[in-house]
Write a protein that holds these residues in place. Sequence first.
Motif, mmCIF file in Angstrom:
data_model
loop_
_atom_site.group_PDB
_atom_site.id
_atom_site.type_symbol
_atom_site.label_atom_id
_atom_site.label_comp_id
_atom_site.label_asym_id
_atom_site.label_seq_id
_atom_site.Cartn_x
_atom_site.Cartn_y
_atom_site.Cartn_z
ATOM 1 N N PHE A 465 11.161 52.406 4.773
ATOM 2 C CA PHE A 465 10.081 52.807 3.882
ATOM 3 C C PHE A 465 10.517 52.659 2.432
ATOM 4 O O PHE A 465 11.711 52.529 2.142
ATOM 5 N N HIS A 466 9.525 52.656 1.558
ATOM 6 C CA HIS A 466 9.820 52.848 0.136
ATOM 7 C C HIS A 466 8.831 53.851 -0.433
ATOM 8 O O HIS A 466 7.673 53.928 -0.024
ATOM 9 N N SER A 467 9.322 54.653 -1.349
ATOM 10 C CA SER A 467 8.460 55.629 -2.025
ATOM 11 C C SER A 467 7.782 54.960 -3.202
ATOM 12 O O SER A 467 8.310 54.020 -3.803
ATOM 13 N N ASN A 468 6.600 55.435 -3.506
ATOM 14 C CA ASN A 468 5.915 54.992 -4.713
ATOM 15 C C ASN A 468 6.190 55.964 -5.852
ATOM 16 O O ASN A 468 6.586 57.109 -5.624
ATOM 17 N N ASP A 469 5.969 55.493 -7.073
ATOM 18 C CA ASP A 469 6.206 56.309 -8.256
ATOM 19 C C ASP A 469 5.358 57.580 -8.195
ATOM 20 O O ASP A 469 4.164 57.545 -7.872
ATOM 21 N N THR A 470 5.981 58.724 -8.502
ATOM 22 C CA THR A 470 5.293 60.015 -8.438
ATOM 23 C C THR A 470 4.033 60.032 -9.287
ATOM 24 O O THR A 470 3.021 60.633 -8.901
ATOM 25 N N ARG A 471 4.056 59.362 -10.437
ATOM 26 C CA ARG A 471 2.872 59.352 -11.306
ATOM 27 C C ARG A 471 1.680 58.709 -10.610
ATOM 28 O O ARG A 471 0.544 59.170 -10.737
ATOM 29 N N PRO A 479 -4.093 56.476 -17.052
ATOM 30 C CA PRO A 479 -3.816 56.926 -18.422
ATOM 31 C C PRO A 479 -4.179 55.894 -19.482
ATOM 32 O O PRO A 479 -4.399 56.247 -20.645
ATOM 33 N N ALA A 480 -4.252 54.616 -19.102
ATOM 34 C CA ALA A 480 -4.563 53.572 -20.087
ATOM 35 C C ALA A 480 -6.056 53.499 -20.382
ATOM 36 O O ALA A 480 -6.464 53.221 -21.511
ATOM 37 N N THR A 481 -6.908 53.752 -19.335
ATOM 38 C CA THR A 481 -8.349 53.600 -19.506
ATOM 39 C C THR A 481 -9.092 54.925 -19.521
ATOM 40 O O THR A 481 -10.236 55.002 -19.999
ATOM 41 N N GLY A 482 -8.484 55.990 -18.962
ATOM 42 C CA GLY A 482 -9.160 57.269 -18.849
ATOM 43 C C GLY A 482 -10.128 57.341 -17.686
ATOM 44 O O GLY A 482 -10.823 58.350 -17.505
ATOM 45 N N LEU A 483 -10.201 56.274 -16.867
ATOM 46 C CA LEU A 483 -11.104 56.234 -15.722
ATOM 47 C C LEU A 483 -10.399 56.739 -14.467
ATOM 48 O O LEU A 483 -9.170 56.763 -14.392
ATOM 49 N N ALA A 484 -11.204 57.122 -13.464
ATOM 50 C CA ALA A 484 -10.652 57.585 -12.201
ATOM 51 C C ALA A 484 -9.890 56.447 -11.526
ATOM 52 O O ALA A 484 -10.293 55.280 -11.589
ATOM 53 N N SER A 485 -8.762 56.777 -10.893
ATOM 54 C CA SER A 485 -7.939 55.777 -10.212
ATOM 55 C C SER A 485 -7.587 56.256 -8.818
ATOM 56 O O SER A 485 -7.588 57.460 -8.543
ATOM 57 N N GLN A 486 -7.286 55.314 -7.951
ATOM 58 C CA GLN A 486 -6.923 55.647 -6.585
ATOM 59 C C GLN A 486 -5.445 56.023 -6.512
ATOM 60 O O GLN A 486 -4.595 55.331 -7.054
ATOM 61 N N ARG A 487 -5.163 57.125 -5.844
ATOM 62 C CA ARG A 487 -3.776 57.571 -5.719
ATOM 63 C C ARG A 487 -3.018 56.660 -4.757
ATOM 64 O O ARG A 487 -3.546 56.209 -3.742
ATOM 65 N N ALA A 488 -1.745 56.409 -5.075
ATOM 66 C CA ALA A 488 -0.896 55.562 -4.240
ATOM 67 C C ALA A 488 -0.405 56.341 -3.029
ATOM 68 O O ALA A 488 -0.258 57.570 -3.063
ATOM 69 N N THR A 489 -0.124 55.615 -1.949
ATOM 70 C CA THR A 489 0.471 56.218 -0.758
ATOM 71 C C THR A 489 1.877 56.698 -1.094
ATOM 72 O O THR A 489 2.674 55.922 -1.640
ATOM 73 N N PRO A 490 2.239 57.947 -0.785
ATOM 74 C CA PRO A 490 3.567 58.447 -1.183
ATOM 75 C C PRO A 490 4.721 57.639 -0.587
ATOM 76 O O PRO A 490 5.612 57.201 -1.322
#
Length: 691
Positions: A465-471, A479-490
Amino acid sequence: MPVFRFAILCLSLALMPEPGHAQTVVKAAQAEEQVMEMPEIVIEGKAESLIGIASSASKGQTSAKELLARPFSRRGELLESIPGFIATQHSGDGKANQYYLRGTNLDHGNDFSIFVDGMQVNLRNHAHGQGYADMNFLIPELVGQLDYWKGTYFAQHGDLSSTGAARFNLVDSLPQGILSTTLGQYRYERTLVADTIQAGAGQLTVALEHQYYDGPWSLPAAATRLNGFVRWHWEDATDKVNVTLMGYRGKWDSTDQVPSRLMGSLLDRYGNIDPTDGGNSQRHSLSFDWVHEGDHTTTKTNLYAGYYDLDLFSNFTYFMDHPVEGDQFEQKDRRWFVGGQVSNDWRWNAWGQEQRVTLGAQMRTDFINGLGLYNTTQRQRWNTVSQNDIIQDTWGLYAEAELKPTKWLRVIPGLRGDVVQFDVTNSNIAGNTGSIVSGILSPKLNVVFGPWAKTEFYLNAGTGFHSNDTRGVVAGIDPATGLASQRATPLVRTYGAEVGIRNESIPKLVNTLSFWTLHSGSELIYEGDTGSSSPGPSSQRFGVELASYWRPNDWTMVDVEATCTRAYLLTQDPSHQNVPNSIPYTLNAGVTLGGAQGFFGSLRVRYMAPRPLDQVLDVYSRESIQVNGRIGYRRKNMEIALDCLNLLNRSDYDVAYYYASQLKTDAAPVNDVHVHPIEPRMVRVSVTWRF
């Protein structure tokens, strides 16, 4: 620089015992005995037999003598002793290398774990990219051996190791002191002083290294590195203890990749667009290693703690997003980290063979304060894009058995469990604050048949496995657009398998051949406009690797390593898209000659085939051929060597990326291949005295 070099020389002389001192007599006697008893250097490592030891065809090792015999320009290139591994650079020399292996653009370390002794170098949730692994703190002369593994089949390796792992084992002590000075073109200067002295019941090894380099760039890199190393070593018949302190500090100015549309017309080959790019970094660590050998058990304990920071300024798109201020951005990383591991082997005899069971536990916590991304102009902040405090805890347990029911069969099952806690506090976007806990189980299986006629066959399979960035795992707002984004798989599952053969039936010749495949549930894809990796679609890779090592005598070593890889993204429309920067073919070959006295030399070639730069478009990089050479002479304790890097003076590129950028003269963004040129032919001369 001359003042520093003089200070280093004075320090080394001050550390040397006075004539007549017992230690001087002992060292002189040891050195004389070494010359008398070892008329030739035995180049160990890759040509050594791993029959009955290795559990896969792609498992290998490289000795210190092999590593130091290679002419290299950056210490990250020590990893190129791993078949198919490529280390390049797309920015300043103080930044981590860009890594490639098995059709994967590893960016700066995602999906490949690098260890120095028991301490993992990779940094999760890094400001510049997940798994960032900066090797600049490593002093090559203090490496005793490099061990490497490939694939998802080894229970001791967890996060960020799906393509493989490497472990630099540092020396316990030095047989002789070292004073080495290297001078080269483009203001390359390096000085190293190192020695081992008796310290109480143990031995104390101290090393200090300084390096400065401007490079061929129109903007002098002014890359400065200072490394320190202190290790206390003690051992007896059953125990071995190492307490190690390492410190590194570096700063540099960067010439980042530039649009190829400017090359040779509006921009010099070694020119730049933003002369204020660059950075500074430091890393300090304290580690404790203890190995206890019982009659039928081996216990290994490792504990470490450290501090790291990086302040990096980059500009990949120039004036595309901010026509007035420019697109330069700052990535700030500052953290404390603690970790450790303990493992125990139990061995017993059954069925007329030795059996083994290993249990191990690993943990690591990173305390990251003010992990920031900022818009800047000439290194001055004018906007905060994101700023986070992160605590990430990782716990791993693993079990592995090596069962030998007969002399010709080894069965090695393993099981690994990992739990990761992601905790982030975002200071400027409340919606990106949160905490998540995720776990994963990873079964492994290795089966070895043989040896028959000094030949072994391997079947390997496992999940990783690999972990994705906590952010990305916690954040719900871009944070760049201020729009809703999909959370990454942990935690993203990977699946790997390999079939291989190792043959040593011809005396002094080792051949390995392996066929492998790797599936990833989500590909980490490098984004040139942000300088980071983001989760993408799932991917599939498969390939073949061939390696041959021939050592006809103690002073000759010939090696050839070739790989062929196919990699694609599992997408719907269109299907089977390219994995950007997956290298389809590599070749690394060389010959090394020389003994303990007299002339010695090395000649190496590294080939990278053209590779796709875009998922859909038919855009490819150029091929790259690097030839490096070394020639030198040894007599008693003195050595002089001349290295010639890029011997053919080829105008290839270290890296190439395809994305959009905009210059002040462009009316709109332009899709282009952005490149960082390989450095021209250069010569470096080293003088080494062992005392």
